[in-house]
Design an enzyme around this catalytic site. Structure first.
Site, short mmCIF file in Angstrom:
data_model
loop_
_atom_site.label_atom_id
_atom_site.label_comp_id
_atom_site.label_asym_id
_atom_site.label_seq_id
_atom_site.Cartn_x
_atom_site.Cartn_y
_atom_site.Cartn_z
N SER A 38 34.73 44.06 18.80
CA SER A 38 34.90 43.14 19.33
C SER A 38 36.20 43.03 20.50
CB SER A 38 35.60 42.14 18.46
OG SER A 38 35.97 40.25 18.46
N TYR A 89 42.00 39.72 11.74
CA TYR A 89 40.65 39.91 11.97
C TYR A 89 40.62 40.71 13.72
CZ TYR A 89 36.37 39.57 14.49
OH TYR A 89 35.20 39.70 15.60
#
Length: 255
Positions: free
Chosen positions: A139, A152
Site C-alpha cells: 500500500s 496499518y
C-alpha cells in the site's frame, strides 16, 4: 501445461477480482478465504472456466495453513504464481484511541499471514523455477504516513521491505518478487476498516473516482505475465485524483 495461481483473501475486493481475471485467461486457481459460503459460490462460478480449488482457511492460523497446503492434490503441485492479497485495516483513529486487538489482528494478518503463506509455498515456486512469481499487495500507506495509518502503514512497510529482501534470497532460482502499492481504492476493505459505517465509506470516495478492484486485478495479471526474464520490483499506483499531502505543521503549541 496450464499455469496455477494461488490467491489469498479471494472472497472479496482485489482477491475476488484477481481470481476472475485469471480464470478468464484459463489459469488454474487455488483460492483461500475465511467465509465458506462466499468461497464456495466463487469456486462454483469460476469452475465453469477453469479448474478451481477453494481452501477455507485463515492465513493467520499457521497450523491450518500448513495442513491446507500440504493437502493440495497432485493436479495443483506445479505452482507458477502466489498472490499474497489477504490483508486488512481496522480503524483510522489516532493511535491513543486505538484498540490493541485491532493492532494485533493487522499484524497477524498483514505480516504473519503473508510470511506463513510465502514460506510454505516457496518450495513449490522454486521447483517451478524460471517464470514463477510472488506478488505481494502492499500500500502507499507503507511509503507515506498519514493520520490514522500507524500500525496499518507499518505492516505495509514490512511487506515492501520483506519483498525486496526476498528477491535477494531467491537470486538464481528464477522466482520473481513484486510488490504493488495501491492508493485510494474502492472495495469492501474500507467498509471493514470503518466498522461497517456506510456513510463514512461513501464520504471517503465521493467525487474521487477511486481505483476499482478490477483495475488492480488487471495490474496483477500484467505483472505476472511479463516475460520470464523481467521482474517488476515495485509498482505504485493511485487514482489521478489523489496525490501526496503536504507536511502538516501544528502551530498551536507555544513556549
Amino acid at each position: 501445461m496450464t499455469s496455477t495461481v494461488f490467491i489469498t483473501g479471494a472472497t472479496s475486493g482485489f482477491g475476488e477480482a484477481t481470481a476472475r481475471r485469471f480464470a478468464e485467461a484459463g489459469w488454474k486457481l487455488v483460492l483461500t478465504g475465511r467465509r465458506k459460503e462466499r468461497l464456495d459460490a466463487l469456486c462454483a462460478e469460476l469452475s465453469a472456466k477453469t479448474e478451481v480449488l477453494g481452501l477455507v482457511v485463515d492465513v493467520r492460523d499457521r497450523q491450518a495453513m500448513e495442513a491446507a497446503i500440504a493437502s493440495l492434490p497432485p493436479s495443483f503441485d506445479t505452482l507458477q504464481a502466489l498472490v499474497n492479497n489477504a490483508g486488512l485495516a481496522l480503524g483510522a483513529d489516532p493511535a491513543p484511541q486505538c484498540d490493541l486487538d485491532d493492532w494485533d489482528t493487522m499484524v497477524d494478518t498483514n505480516i504473519k499471514g503473508l510470511m506463513y503463506t510465502t514460506r510454505l509455498l516457496l518450495p513449490r515456486l522454486i521447483a517451478h523455477g524460471r517464470g514463477a512469481s510472488i506478488l505481494n499487495v502492499g500500500s502507499v500507506a507503507g511509503n507515506y504516513p498519514y493520520p490514522g495509518s500507524h500500525v496499518y502503514g507499518g505492516t505495509k512497510a514490512f511487506v515492501g521491505q520483506f519483498s525486496l529482501s526476498l528477491r535477494c534470497d531467491l537470486r538464481g532460482t528464477g522466482v520473481r518478487v513484486t510488490t504493488i502499492e495501491p492508493g485510494l481504492c474502492e472495495s469492501e476493505f474500507s467498509l471493514v476498516r470503518f466498522g461497517g459505517d456506510q456513510a463514512r465509506y461513501d464520504a471517503t470516495y465521493a467525487g474521487a473516482e477511486p481505483i476499482q478492484p478490477q483495475d488492480i486485478a488487471e495490474t496483477i495479471f500484467w505483472v505476472l505475465n511479463q516475460p520470464a526474464h523481467v521482474n517488476i520490483n515495485t509498482l505504485e499506483l493511485m487514482p489521478v485524483s489523489q496525490d501526496w499531502a503536504g507536511f502538516a505543521i501544528d502551530r498551536s503549541v507555544k513556549g
